[in-house]
Design a protein around this motif. Structure first.
Motif, PDB file in Angstrom:
ATOM      1  N   SER A 147     -30.749  19.882  30.810  1.00  0.00           N
ATOM      2  CA  SER A 147     -31.602  20.958  30.307  1.00  0.00           C
ATOM      3  C   SER A 147     -30.808  22.260  30.314  1.00  0.00           C
ATOM      4  O   SER A 147     -29.804  22.402  31.024  1.00  0.00           O
ATOM      5  CB  SER A 147     -32.851  21.096  31.176  1.00  0.00           C
ATOM      6  OG  SER A 147     -32.494  21.433  32.511  1.00  0.00           O
ATOM      7  N   ILE A 148     -31.235  23.225  29.514  1.00  0.00           N
ATOM      8  CA  ILE A 148     -30.538  24.515  29.427  1.00  0.00           C
ATOM      9  C   ILE A 148     -30.774  25.313  30.703  1.00  0.00           C
ATOM     10  O   ILE A 148     -31.901  25.476  31.156  1.00  0.00           O
ATOM     11  CB  ILE A 148     -31.014  25.292  28.191  1.00  0.00           C
ATOM     12  CG1 ILE A 148     -30.617  24.539  26.907  1.00  0.00           C
ATOM     13  CG2 ILE A 148     -30.414  26.701  28.173  1.00  0.00           C
ATOM     14  CD1 ILE A 148     -31.240  25.085  25.649  1.00  0.00           C
ATOM     15  N   ASP A 149     -29.695  25.784  31.291  1.00  0.00           N
ATOM     16  CA  ASP A 149     -29.747  26.567  32.532  1.00  0.00           C
ATOM     17  C   ASP A 149     -29.906  28.047  32.155  1.00  0.00           C
ATOM     18  O   ASP A 149     -28.919  28.771  31.992  1.00  0.00           O
ATOM     19  CB  ASP A 149     -28.466  26.325  33.332  1.00  0.00           C
ATOM     20  CG  ASP A 149     -28.494  26.976  34.707  1.00  0.00           C
ATOM     21  OD1 ASP A 149     -29.366  27.833  34.948  1.00  0.00           O
ATOM     22  OD2 ASP A 149     -27.618  26.652  35.532  1.00  0.00           O
ATOM     23  N   VAL A 150     -31.143  28.491  32.021  1.00  0.00           N
ATOM     24  CA  VAL A 150     -31.420  29.848  31.544  1.00  0.00           C
ATOM     25  C   VAL A 150     -30.909  30.918  32.508  1.00  0.00           C
ATOM     26  O   VAL A 150     -30.296  31.902  32.076  1.00  0.00           O
ATOM     27  CB  VAL A 150     -32.919  30.026  31.246  1.00  0.00           C
ATOM     28  CG1 VAL A 150     -33.229  31.468  30.863  1.00  0.00           C
ATOM     29  CG2 VAL A 150     -33.351  29.087  30.119  1.00  0.00           C
ATOM     30  N   PRO A 151     -31.116  30.792  33.832  1.00  0.00           N
ATOM     31  CA  PRO A 151     -30.578  31.817  34.734  1.00  0.00           C
ATOM     32  C   PRO A 151     -29.061  31.986  34.623  1.00  0.00           C
ATOM     33  O   PRO A 151     -28.549  33.107  34.664  1.00  0.00           O
ATOM     34  CB  PRO A 151     -30.990  31.321  36.125  1.00  0.00           C
ATOM     35  CG  PRO A 151     -32.216  30.505  35.879  1.00  0.00           C
ATOM     36  CD  PRO A 151     -31.963  29.816  34.569  1.00  0.00           C
ATOM     37  N   ALA A 152     -28.346  30.874  34.468  1.00  0.00           N
ATOM     38  CA  ALA A 152     -26.886  30.967  34.317  1.00  0.00           C
ATOM     39  C   ALA A 152     -26.521  31.648  33.002  1.00  0.00           C
ATOM     40  O   ALA A 152     -25.549  32.415  32.934  1.00  0.00           O
ATOM     41  CB  ALA A 152     -26.261  29.576  34.380  1.00  0.00           C
ATOM     42  N   LEU A 153     -27.291  31.392  31.947  1.00  0.00           N
ATOM     43  CA  LEU A 153     -27.070  32.068  30.666  1.00  0.00           C
ATOM     44  C   LEU A 153     -27.258  33.571  30.813  1.00  0.00           C
ATOM     45  O   LEU A 153     -26.427  34.365  30.350  1.00  0.00           O
ATOM     46  CB  LEU A 153     -28.043  31.511  29.619  1.00  0.00           C
ATOM     47  CG  LEU A 153     -27.959  32.132  28.223  1.00  0.00           C
ATOM     48  CD1 LEU A 153     -26.696  31.661  27.507  1.00  0.00           C
ATOM     49  CD2 LEU A 153     -29.207  31.777  27.409  1.00  0.00           C
ATOM     50  N   GLU A 154     -28.324  33.951  31.472  1.00  0.00           N
ATOM     51  CA  GLU A 154     -28.604  35.381  31.684  1.00  0.00           C
ATOM     52  C   GLU A 154     -27.476  36.036  32.481  1.00  0.00           C
ATOM     53  O   GLU A 154     -27.025  37.139  32.150  1.00  0.00           O
ATOM     54  CB  GLU A 154     -29.942  35.531  32.419  1.00  0.00           C
ATOM     55  CG  GLU A 154     -31.142  35.081  31.600  1.00  0.00           C
ATOM     56  CD  GLU A 154     -32.430  35.061  32.402  1.00  0.00           C
ATOM     57  OE1 GLU A 154     -32.353  35.089  33.654  1.00  0.00           O
ATOM     58  OE2 GLU A 154     -33.509  34.982  31.788  1.00  0.00           O
ATOM     59  N   GLU A 155     -27.030  35.364  33.517  1.00  0.00           N
ATOM     60  CA  GLU A 155     -25.969  35.905  34.377  1.00  0.00           C
ATOM     61  C   GLU A 155     -24.670  36.073  33.596  1.00  0.00           C
ATOM     62  O   GLU A 155     -23.971  37.085  33.732  1.00  0.00           O
ATOM     63  CB  GLU A 155     -25.749  34.963  35.560  1.00  0.00           C
ATOM     64  CG  GLU A 155     -24.680  35.404  36.527  1.00  0.00           C
ATOM     65  CD  GLU A 155     -24.496  34.401  37.665  1.00  0.00           C
ATOM     66  OE1 GLU A 155     -23.325  34.069  37.939  1.00  0.00           O
ATOM     67  OE2 GLU A 155     -25.500  33.958  38.244  1.00  0.00           O
ATOM     68  N   HIS A 156     -24.348  35.085  32.753  1.00  0.00           N
ATOM     69  CA  HIS A 156     -23.077  35.136  32.025  1.00  0.00           C
ATOM     70  C   HIS A 156     -23.086  36.234  30.963  1.00  0.00           C
ATOM     71  O   HIS A 156     -22.098  36.968  30.808  1.00  0.00           O
ATOM     72  CB  HIS A 156     -22.778  33.782  31.397  1.00  0.00           C
ATOM     73  CG  HIS A 156     -21.373  33.667  30.882  1.00  0.00           C
ATOM     74  ND1 HIS A 156     -20.282  34.138  31.578  1.00  0.00           N
ATOM     75  CD2 HIS A 156     -20.878  33.150  29.726  1.00  0.00           C
ATOM     76  CE1 HIS A 156     -19.178  33.909  30.887  1.00  0.00           C
ATOM     77  NE2 HIS A 156     -19.516  33.323  29.753  1.00  0.00           N
ATOM     78  N   ILE A 157     -24.184  36.355  30.241  1.00  0.00           N
ATOM     79  CA  ILE A 157     -24.271  37.415  29.231  1.00  0.00           C
ATOM     80  C   ILE A 157     -24.186  38.789  29.894  1.00  0.00           C
ATOM     81  O   ILE A 157     -23.515  39.696  29.397  1.00  0.00           O
ATOM     82  CB  ILE A 157     -25.558  37.263  28.395  1.00  0.00           C
ATOM     83  CG1 ILE A 157     -25.433  36.036  27.476  1.00  0.00           C
ATOM     84  CG2 ILE A 157     -25.832  38.522  27.575  1.00  0.00           C
ATOM     85  CD1 ILE A 157     -26.677  35.724  26.674  1.00  0.00           C
ATOM     86  N   ASP A 158     -24.828  38.934  31.045  1.00  0.00           N
ATOM     87  CA  ASP A 158     -24.752  40.207  31.785  1.00  0.00           C
ATOM     88  C   ASP A 158     -23.310  40.498  32.206  1.00  0.00           C
ATOM     89  O   ASP A 158     -22.827  41.628  32.069  1.00  0.00           O
ATOM     90  CB  ASP A 158     -25.670  40.136  33.011  1.00  0.00           C
ATOM     91  CG  ASP A 158     -25.669  41.432  33.815  1.00  0.00           C
ATOM     92  OD1 ASP A 158     -26.058  42.470  33.249  1.00  0.00           O
ATOM     93  OD2 ASP A 158     -25.285  41.406  35.001  1.00  0.00           O
ATOM     94  N   GLY A 160     -30.812  34.937  23.553  1.00  0.00           N
ATOM     95  CA  GLY A 160     -29.648  35.797  23.461  1.00  0.00           C
ATOM     96  C   GLY A 160     -29.984  37.164  22.891  1.00  0.00           C
ATOM     97  O   GLY A 160     -29.464  38.181  23.348  1.00  0.00           O
ATOM     98  N   ARG A 161     -30.867  37.186  21.900  1.00  0.00           N
ATOM     99  CA  ARG A 161     -31.262  38.460  21.315  1.00  0.00           C
ATOM    100  C   ARG A 161     -31.966  39.347  22.342  1.00  0.00           C
ATOM    101  O   ARG A 161     -31.793  40.569  22.335  1.00  0.00           O
ATOM    102  CB  ARG A 161     -32.179  38.215  20.106  1.00  0.00           C
ATOM    103  CG  ARG A 161     -32.679  39.475  19.372  1.00  0.00           C
ATOM    104  CD  ARG A 161     -31.580  40.290  18.697  1.00  0.00           C
ATOM    105  NE  ARG A 161     -30.701  41.024  19.624  1.00  0.00           N
ATOM    106  CZ  ARG A 161     -29.668  41.769  19.251  1.00  0.00           C
ATOM    107  NH1 ARG A 161     -29.368  41.893  17.968  1.00  0.00           N
ATOM    108  NH2 ARG A 161     -28.931  42.386  20.146  1.00  0.00           N
ATOM    109  N   GLU A 162     -32.721  38.735  23.254  1.00  0.00           N
ATOM    110  CA  GLU A 162     -33.365  39.501  24.324  1.00  0.00           C
ATOM    111  C   GLU A 162     -32.345  40.110  25.269  1.00  0.00           C
ATOM    112  O   GLU A 162     -32.529  41.222  25.780  1.00  0.00           O
ATOM    113  CB  GLU A 162     -34.292  38.593  25.141  1.00  0.00           C
ATOM    114  CG  GLU A 162     -35.529  38.097  24.426  1.00  0.00           C
ATOM    115  CD  GLU A 162     -36.296  37.100  25.291  1.00  0.00           C
ATOM    116  OE1 GLU A 162     -36.069  37.093  26.523  1.00  0.00           O
ATOM    117  OE2 GLU A 162     -37.084  36.322  24.741  1.00  0.00           O
ATOM    118  N   LEU A 163     -31.251  39.378  25.507  1.00  0.00           N
ATOM    119  CA  LEU A 163     -30.309  39.745  26.562  1.00  0.00           C
ATOM    120  C   LEU A 163     -29.152  40.613  26.092  1.00  0.00           C
ATOM    121  O   LEU A 163     -28.609  41.416  26.862  1.00  0.00           O
ATOM    122  CB  LEU A 163     -29.738  38.470  27.202  1.00  0.00           C
ATOM    123  CG  LEU A 163     -30.760  37.543  27.884  1.00  0.00           C
ATOM    124  CD1 LEU A 163     -30.110  36.212  28.230  1.00  0.00           C
ATOM    125  CD2 LEU A 163     -31.329  38.207  29.133  1.00  0.00           C
TER     126      LEU A 163
END
Length: 293
Positions: A17-28, A62-65
């Motif tokens: 499944s997509i790891d959303v917290p890790a995505l948020e952390e990486h974009i930040d 991604g657009r949100e972040l």
């Protein structure tokens, strides 16, 4: 849009499944590092292993972040109508650009490729970056890129993931030479400097997921005409790009490198891709230690 663009990995949990917290952390992390753009649903992001719904979800998330850099969304598919659907979606959510690789699997001639891109360009308004990656999809010739660029104002540039300085040179001279606002990026870390020197605009490079500081340092040094530093950072990127030769796929190379550098993104790839084992990981570790520390 110029500079260092990052083709983002897609983080997965152990159950795929997509790891959303890790995505948020990486974009930040990338935005704080100062990259000039973030590209979601890229080759490095394993877009061929994602459903249309997941690709739309990632594009929206991604657009949100992404709020301090240019935001690019990959909308490639073997199905022209699916490309149109995904491109319209990216346009509707407010992406800055879409990036579209040619159809893959079935060989196509230039007439078919022109029609494919024409149908997308005529049905959408968002700026389109062509994505030439002949190792994975139908190749885009210089003349085809030029024809598309001169006929459609919303075809805004090209990402060249091709190991040919001459091809990139010809795109810059023949296409950008006639249409000054046409953007030319390399997709290969080791060709970042020569693309800029030839008159290109930057790079969309996977190693910037785990070492953006090197790409950014090279770009800044060139802007400031600190040529000794330019050579140092260019040589670092040339050596760092050997990571792709060590692993079985882009995704495995980048996610293993990220785990070695301490990122929270797990070294998990969706099938059919596999993560290489400890022997490959150790080779990547040695390379990173030699180049970055």
């Amino acid at each position: 849009m110029r500079g260092v663009i990052v083709p983002l990995v897609t983080p997965f949990n152990e159950d795929y499944s997509i790891d959303v917290p890790a995505l948020e952390e990486h974009i930040d992390f990338l935005q704080k590092a100062g990259v000039h753009g973030i590209f979601i649903n890229a080759t490095t992001g394993e877009f061929t292993s994602l459903s249309v719904e997941e690709r739309k979800f990632l594009a929206e998330k991604g657009r949100e972040l992404v709020n301090t850099t240019f935001y690019l969304v990959g909308t490639a598919s073997t199905n022209t109508f699916e490309v149109i659907e995904l491109t319209k979606h990216a346009q509707d959510i407010g992406a800055d650009y879409v990036v579209i690789a040619p159809p893959y699997y079935c060989p196509l001639n230039e007439t078919a490729l022109f029609r494919h891109y024409s149908m997308v360009a005529e049905r959408t308004d968002i700026p389109i970056i062509l994505y030439n990656i002949p190792s994975c999809a139908n190749p885009l010739s210089v003349q085809l890129i030029k024809r598309l660029a001169l006929e459609y104002s919303n075809i805004a540039g090209v990402k060249e993931t091709i190991d040919s300085v001459n091809h990139v040179r010809d795109v810059i001279l023949e296409v950008k030479g006639e249409r000054e606002d046409f953007i030319v990026f390399t997709g290969l870390d080791q060709h970042f400097l020569d693309t800029l020197i030839l008159g290109g605009d930057g790079g969309i490079m996977a190693c910037a997921n785990f070492a953006p500081e090197v790409h950014l340092a090279l770009y800044k040094a060139l802007q400031e005409k600190r040529f000794e530093d330019v050579f140092i950072y260019s040589q670092k990127l040339a050596r760092l790009s050997k990571v792709y030769d060590l692993a079985s796929s882009f995704g495995s190379a980048i996610k293993l490198a990220m785990s070695i550098r301490g990122f929270s993104i797990k070294p998990v790839l969706r099938p059919p891709y596999i993560v290489d084992g400890d022997e490959v990981k150790e080779e990547i570790r040695k390379l990173i230690l030699e180049v970055l520390y």
